[in-house]
Design a protein around this motif. Structure first.
Motif, PDB file in Angstrom:
ATOM      1  N   GLY A  10     -86.202 -49.209  50.011  1.00 32.31           N
ATOM      2  CA  GLY A  10     -86.245 -48.153  48.995  1.00 32.31           C
ATOM      3  C   GLY A  10     -87.575 -47.428  49.088  1.00 32.31           C
ATOM      4  N   SER A  12     -89.266 -44.882  47.641  1.00 33.53           N
ATOM      5  CA  SER A  12     -89.546 -43.942  46.558  1.00 33.53           C
ATOM      6  C   SER A  12     -90.872 -44.346  45.930  1.00 33.53           C
ATOM      7  CB  SER A  12     -88.391 -43.966  45.572  1.00 33.53           C
ATOM      8  OG  SER A  12     -88.544 -42.982  44.578  1.00 33.53           O
ATOM      9  N   ALA A  14     -91.913 -46.697  43.630  1.00 35.05           N
ATOM     10  CA  ALA A  14     -92.292 -48.119  43.598  1.00 35.05           C
ATOM     11  C   ALA A  14     -92.574 -48.627  45.010  1.00 35.05           C
ATOM     12  CB  ALA A  14     -91.195 -48.946  42.935  1.00 35.05           C
ATOM     13  N   THR A  36     -83.127 -44.398  52.305  1.00 37.92           N
ATOM     14  CA  THR A  36     -81.902 -43.665  52.638  1.00 37.92           C
ATOM     15  C   THR A  36     -82.131 -42.161  52.738  1.00 37.92           C
ATOM     16  OG1 THR A  36     -80.622 -45.330  51.474  1.00 37.92           O
ATOM     17  CG2 THR A  36     -79.555 -43.202  51.801  1.00 37.92           C
ATOM     18  N   GLU A  37     -83.042 -41.671  51.908  1.00 38.75           N
ATOM     19  CA  GLU A  37     -83.180 -40.215  51.814  1.00 38.75           C
ATOM     20  C   GLU A  37     -83.941 -39.646  53.023  1.00 38.75           C
ATOM     21  OE1 GLU A  37     -83.995 -38.511  47.882  1.00 38.75           O
ATOM     22  OE2 GLU A  37     -84.044 -40.547  47.116  1.00 38.75           O
ATOM     23  N   ARG A  44     -89.895 -38.246  40.893  1.00 39.99           N
ATOM     24  CA  ARG A  44     -88.736 -37.521  40.364  1.00 39.99           C
ATOM     25  C   ARG A  44     -89.015 -36.666  39.122  1.00 39.99           C
ATOM     26  NH1 ARG A  44     -84.771 -39.578  43.809  1.00 39.99           N
ATOM     27  NH2 ARG A  44     -85.563 -41.514  44.672  1.00 39.99           N
ATOM     28  N   LYS A  49     -88.379 -30.507  35.719  1.00 45.82           N
ATOM     29  CA  LYS A  49     -89.444 -29.738  35.053  1.00 45.82           C
ATOM     30  C   LYS A  49     -89.944 -28.623  35.975  1.00 45.82           C
ATOM     31  CE  LYS A  49     -90.842 -34.067  32.786  1.00 45.82           C
ATOM     32  NZ  LYS A  49     -90.115 -35.010  33.673  1.00 45.82           N
ATOM     33  N   VAL A  82     -80.463 -49.953  54.258  1.00 40.77           N
ATOM     34  CA  VAL A  82     -80.280 -51.385  54.480  1.00 40.77           C
ATOM     35  C   VAL A  82     -78.892 -51.742  53.940  1.00 40.77           C
ATOM     36  CG1 VAL A  82     -81.082 -53.683  53.803  1.00 40.77           C
ATOM     37  CG2 VAL A  82     -82.737 -51.904  54.403  1.00 40.77           C
ATOM     38  N   GLY A 110     -84.168 -48.776  43.153  1.00 40.51           N
ATOM     39  CA  GLY A 110     -84.055 -47.823  42.055  1.00 40.51           C
ATOM     40  C   GLY A 110     -82.709 -47.837  41.375  1.00 40.51           C
ATOM     41  N   ARG A 130     -80.634 -36.569  40.596  1.00 41.02           N
ATOM     42  CA  ARG A 130     -81.426 -37.740  40.953  1.00 41.02           C
ATOM     43  C   ARG A 130     -82.416 -37.444  42.079  1.00 41.02           C
ATOM     44  NH1 ARG A 130     -82.970 -42.262  38.258  1.00 41.02           N
ATOM     45  NH2 ARG A 130     -84.277 -43.347  39.748  1.00 41.02           N
ATOM     46  N   ILE A 156     -82.870 -36.815  30.758  1.00 43.74           N
ATOM     47  CA  ILE A 156     -82.537 -35.952  31.912  1.00 43.74           C
ATOM     48  C   ILE A 156     -81.793 -34.706  31.428  1.00 43.74           C
ATOM     49  CG2 ILE A 156     -81.209 -35.825  34.080  1.00 43.74           C
ATOM     50  CD1 ILE A 156     -83.511 -37.664  34.487  1.00 43.74           C
ATOM     51  N   ASP A 277     -87.076 -49.314  38.827  1.00 43.42           N
ATOM     52  CA  ASP A 277     -85.851 -49.202  38.021  1.00 43.42           C
ATOM     53  C   ASP A 277     -84.880 -50.361  38.233  1.00 43.42           C
ATOM     54  OD1 ASP A 277     -86.758 -46.723  37.189  1.00 43.42           O
ATOM     55  OD2 ASP A 277     -84.911 -45.653  37.708  1.00 43.42           O
ATOM     56  N   HIS A 294     -88.557 -46.016  33.994  1.00 47.59           N
ATOM     57  CA  HIS A 294     -89.506 -44.912  33.881  1.00 47.59           C
ATOM     58  C   HIS A 294     -90.558 -44.922  34.974  1.00 47.59           C
ATOM     59  CE1 HIS A 294     -87.703 -43.717  30.201  1.00 47.59           C
ATOM     60  NE2 HIS A 294     -87.945 -44.866  29.612  1.00 47.59           N
ATOM     61  N   TRP A 295     -91.109 -43.730  35.150  1.00 43.45           N
ATOM     62  CA  TRP A 295     -92.090 -43.432  36.183  1.00 43.45           C
ATOM     63  C   TRP A 295     -93.256 -44.427  36.205  1.00 43.45           C
ATOM     64  CZ3 TRP A 295     -97.156 -41.920  35.202  1.00 43.45           C
ATOM     65  CH2 TRP A 295     -97.841 -41.361  36.272  1.00 43.45           C
ATOM     66  N   PHE A 322     -93.636 -44.019  28.849  1.00 46.23           N
ATOM     67  CA  PHE A 322     -93.067 -42.880  29.579  1.00 46.23           C
ATOM     68  C   PHE A 322     -93.429 -41.578  28.892  1.00 46.23           C
ATOM     69  CE2 PHE A 322     -89.455 -41.325  27.120  1.00 46.23           C
ATOM     70  CZ  PHE A 322     -89.209 -42.379  26.263  1.00 46.23           C
ATOM     71  N   PHE A 323     -93.142 -40.491  29.582  1.00 46.38           N
ATOM     72  CA  PHE A 323     -93.469 -39.171  29.043  1.00 46.38           C
ATOM     73  C   PHE A 323     -92.290 -38.236  29.248  1.00 46.38           C
ATOM     74  CE2 PHE A 323     -93.880 -36.955  33.066  1.00 46.38           C
ATOM     75  CZ  PHE A 323     -94.061 -38.012  33.947  1.00 46.38           C
TER      76      PHE A 323
HETATM   77  C1  LIG Z   1     -84.781 -35.992  37.449  1.00 48.64           C
HETATM   78  C2  LIG Z   1     -85.605 -37.139  36.932  1.00 48.64           C
HETATM   79  C3  LIG Z   1     -86.670 -36.905  36.056  1.00 48.64           C
HETATM   80  C4  LIG Z   1     -87.423 -37.969  35.576  1.00 48.64           C
HETATM   81  N1  LIG Z   1     -88.441 -37.704  34.689  1.00 48.64           N
HETATM   82  C5  LIG Z   1     -89.166 -38.730  34.192  1.00 48.64           C
HETATM   83  C6  LIG Z   1     -90.209 -38.476  33.247  1.00 48.64           C
HETATM   84  O1  LIG Z   1     -90.462 -37.352  32.850  1.00 48.64           O
HETATM   85  N2  LIG Z   1     -90.922 -39.529  32.785  1.00 48.64           N
HETATM   86  C7  LIG Z   1     -90.681 -40.808  33.190  1.00 48.64           C
HETATM   87  O2  LIG Z   1     -91.362 -41.722  32.722  1.00 48.64           O
HETATM   88  N3  LIG Z   1     -89.691 -41.086  34.082  1.00 48.64           N
HETATM   89  C8  LIG Z   1     -88.925 -40.077  34.587  1.00 48.64           C
HETATM   90  N4  LIG Z   1     -87.907 -40.332  35.475  1.00 48.64           N
HETATM   91  C9  LIG Z   1     -87.646 -41.732  35.900  1.00 48.64           C
HETATM   92  C10 LIG Z   1     -88.452 -42.108  37.153  1.00 48.64           C
HETATM   93  O3  LIG Z   1     -88.405 -41.093  38.089  1.00 48.64           O
HETATM   94  C11 LIG Z   1     -87.881 -43.405  37.731  1.00 48.64           C
HETATM   95  O4  LIG Z   1     -88.126 -44.430  36.812  1.00 48.64           O
HETATM   96  C12 LIG Z   1     -88.487 -43.728  39.095  1.00 48.64           C
HETATM   97  O5  LIG Z   1     -88.086 -42.782  40.056  1.00 48.64           O
HETATM   98  C13 LIG Z   1     -88.063 -45.111  39.577  1.00 48.64           C
HETATM   99  O6  LIG Z   1     -88.630 -45.319  40.841  1.00 48.64           O
HETATM  100  P1  LIG Z   1     -88.070 -46.410  41.850  1.00 48.64           P
HETATM  101  O7  LIG Z   1     -89.004 -46.346  43.024  1.00 48.64           O
HETATM  102  O8  LIG Z   1     -87.873 -47.681  41.150  1.00 48.64           O
HETATM  103  O9  LIG Z   1     -86.597 -45.949  42.272  1.00 48.64           O
HETATM  104  P2  LIG Z   1     -85.955 -44.578  42.732  1.00 48.64           P
HETATM  105  O10 LIG Z   1     -86.854 -43.442  42.410  1.00 48.64           O
HETATM  106  O11 LIG Z   1     -84.568 -44.556  42.191  1.00 48.64           O
HETATM  107  O12 LIG Z   1     -85.874 -44.697  44.315  1.00 48.64           O
HETATM  108  C14 LIG Z   1     -85.146 -45.665  44.988  1.00 48.64           C
HETATM  109  C15 LIG Z   1     -85.002 -45.234  46.433  1.00 48.64           C
HETATM  110  O13 LIG Z   1     -84.391 -46.274  47.171  1.00 48.64           O
HETATM  111  C16 LIG Z   1     -83.458 -45.709  48.072  1.00 48.64           C
HETATM  112  N5  LIG Z   1     -82.460 -46.745  48.407  1.00 48.64           N
HETATM  113  C17 LIG Z   1     -81.541 -47.288  47.566  1.00 48.64           C
HETATM  114  N6  LIG Z   1     -80.814 -48.214  48.212  1.00 48.64           N
HETATM  115  C18 LIG Z   1     -81.291 -48.289  49.472  1.00 48.64           C
HETATM  116  C19 LIG Z   1     -80.938 -49.050  50.621  1.00 48.64           C
HETATM  117  N7  LIG Z   1     -79.970 -49.961  50.574  1.00 48.64           N
HETATM  118  N8  LIG Z   1     -81.623 -48.836  51.763  1.00 48.64           N
HETATM  119  C20 LIG Z   1     -82.629 -47.927  51.812  1.00 48.64           C
HETATM  120  N9  LIG Z   1     -83.004 -47.164  50.745  1.00 48.64           N
HETATM  121  C21 LIG Z   1     -82.335 -47.350  49.616  1.00 48.64           C
HETATM  122  C22 LIG Z   1     -82.886 -44.537  47.310  1.00 48.64           C
HETATM  123  O14 LIG Z   1     -82.287 -43.599  48.175  1.00 48.64           O
HETATM  124  C23 LIG Z   1     -84.126 -43.999  46.601  1.00 48.64           C
HETATM  125  O15 LIG Z   1     -84.789 -43.047  47.392  1.00 48.64           O
HETATM  126  C24 LIG Z   1     -87.121 -39.286  35.972  1.00 48.64           C
HETATM  127  C25 LIG Z   1     -86.041 -39.524  36.832  1.00 48.64           C
HETATM  128  C26 LIG Z   1     -85.287 -38.473  37.311  1.00 48.64           C
HETATM  129  C27 LIG Z   1     -84.127 -38.746  38.225  1.00 48.64           C
END
Ligand SMILES: Cc1cc2nc3c(=O)[nH]c(=O)nc-3n(C[C@H](O)[C@H](O)[C@H](O)COP(=O)(O)OP(=O)(O)OC[C@H]3O[C@@H](n4cnc5c(N)ncnc54)[C@H](O)[C@@H]3O)c2cc1C
Length: 410
Positions: A10, A12, A14, A36-37, A44, A49, A82, A110, A130, A156, A277, A294-295, A322-323
């Motif tokens: 993943g 992103s 985290a 994946t992306e 995000r 925004k 994966v 995520g 997303r 969202i 997440d 959250h972020w 969060f914000f």
């Molecule tokens: C549009 C939007 C606006 C947001 N605004 C806010 C905000 O204002 N304030 C706030 O606090 N939070 C906000 N959030 C929430 C915040 O963005 C998320 O909590 C954060 O992105 C979580 O990060 P993450 O790294 O856990 O997972 P994610 O960001 O979900 O990323 C996970 C990644 O793993 C990849 N993946 C999944 N499975 C696999 C696999 N099997 N193999 C390889 N890759 C894989 C996915 O493609 C993805 O790129 C927002 C979310 C969105 C969608």
């Protein structure tokens, strides 16, 4: 030089922050970051925004500069998924069949948007938000103007509605709750946010769910459970997210409302960690497992998991934060309030500059500052202190918040 390989699934926020932490802590083995992306890791929040509205560059969304991964010898594999984890053999399988061995594994997959099951949900012109790719498509739709129906008044949906309105579209928001996010913050804050949208000209159809999307090939209208028909050029659905847990389930790792972890962010399988997440981790302060979508959680938990992978003593106990930004209303929320007795306000509620405190048994369990800044540390200190506080003093803007937290050394 370490011979070890740490794999992060993943790419992103985290995952990228975890990879950075591994290098900053001196880990000199192999770090493989798989996503994946097609994009390198990005954040995000801008997608509902400034980036959505065309006010900020794409570059601003990325977690790191383009050359960061190469410079730090982090093997970033984009457009790679994966597909399986073999916990006995300590290896992952990539799409295409390649296998990669690991010494430690971090899961940061995520979450993904919950899909609508309403009749007509398969029509064209219905969008979810997303990824950057989703956002780019929606930027195009917004540029065409017209009318948009937003299904769901959560963060969202609300942020998308605000941005669409700021760009001059006609916006209708539909949600079964009486006011936005009522189940999380109660009626007062929900009413405040409803009114903010109404004042900006959004039609808020609340207390009614979505019955159906209708149209010939593409959505042309939505029908609510109250029988109201909303004509639209496109629709955006924001009805919550689901943690991505499939890989963990298939690998026999314990999953319950996310991938279950202890306070070191280690899953039921030793050597496999989780952050962001997808994690439902034991929180020492709350003395229960919590999953935070959250972020700030992704930002901090990724590095926390990285330290645990390195064998450091980790106890992840940050107060959730969060914000959100909608129009000219910015807010920060700290805490994890599942129940409360009253909400106490400090400041100008009507004017939209205030702090709300959620109190349970006289203790602050949550705090939201709206267009009031630099109070976050005090709010979190109040929560962490678990002290009974005087509600009158909380209401009084002349009583410094810091003075309400007793000095533990006193
Ligand atoms: C549009 C939007 C606006 C947001 N605004 C806010 C905000 O204002 N304030 C706030 O606090 N939070 C906000 N959030 C929430 C915040 O963005 C998320 O909590 C954060 O992105 C979580 O990060 P993450 O790294 O856990 O997972 P994610 O960001 O979900 O990323 C996970 C990644 O793993 C990849 N993946 C999944 N499975 C696999 C696999 N099997 N193999 C390889 N890759 C894989 C996915 O493609 C993805 O790129 C927002 C979310 C969105 C969608």
């Amino acid at each position: 030089m370490s011979e070890q390989t740490f794999i992060i699934v993943g790419a992103s926020l985290a995952g990228a922050k975890a990879a950075q932490e591994l290098r900053e802590r001196g880990f000199d083995g192999r770090v493989v970051l798989i996503g994946t992306e097609p994009e390198r890791p990005y954040e995000r929040p801008p997608l509902t925004k400034d980036y959505l509205r065309g006010e900020s560059d794409r570059d601003k969304a990325y977690v790191h500069a383009a050359d960061f991964y190469e410079q730090h010898e982090i093997e970033l594999m984009t457009e790679t998924t994966v597909t399986a984890i073999d916990t006995d053999g300590s290896q992952v399988t990539l799409d295409g069949g390649r296998e990669l061995g690991y010494d430690k594994l971090l899961l940061t997959m995520g979450s993904e948007p919950r899909r609508s099951s309403a009749s007509g949900a398969e029509l064209d012109g219905i969008y979810y938000m997303r990824t950057l790719a989703d956002c780019d498509v929606l930027r195009g739709r917004l540029a065409d103007g017209g009318r948009v129906a937003v299904v769901g008044a959560g963060w969202i949906g609300s942020e998308f509605a605000a941005s669409a309105r700021q760009l001059g579209l006609e916006v209708t928001v539909i949600d079964p709750l009486a006011v936005p996010n009522e189940q999380i913050f109660g009626a007062e804050i929900g009413t405040f946010y409803r009114d903010v949208h109404v004042q900006h000209g959004v039609e808020m159809l609340l207390g009614q769910g979505l019955e159906a999307f209708e149209g010939d090939g593409a959505v042309a209208r939505v029908r609510t459970t109250a029988g109201k028909v909303v004509e639209c050029d496109f629709a955006v659905v924001g009805i919550g997210i689901t943690p991505r847990t499939g890989l963990a389930v298939d690998a026999g790792i314990t999953v319950e409302n996310g991938i279950v972890a202890n306070e070191r962010l280690e899953t039921s399988t030793p050597g496999i960690f989780v952050a962001g997440d997808a994690a439902n981790a034991w929180h020492p302060f709350y003395e229960r497992h919590i999953r935070v979508e959250h972020w700030a959680n992704a930002l901090n938990q990724g590095p926390g998991a990285a330290r645990a992978m390195l064998g450091e003593d980790v106890s992840y106990d940050r107060i959730p934060y969060f914000f959100s930004d909608q129009y000219d209303v910015g807010m920060e929320y700290s805490g994890y309030a599942t129940s409360w007795d009253e909400v106490v306000f400090r400041g100008d509620r009507e004017g939209g500059e205030f702090i709300a405190f959620w109190l349970a048994d006289g203790r602050v369990v949550g705090g939201m500052n709206v267009n009031v800044w630099d109070v976050n540390e005090d709010v979190q200190a109040l929560i962490r202190s678990r002290q009974v506080v005087d509600a009158e003093a909380l209401r009084d803007p002349d009583t410094p918040l810091g003075s309400l937290v007793a000095d533990p050394a006193a």
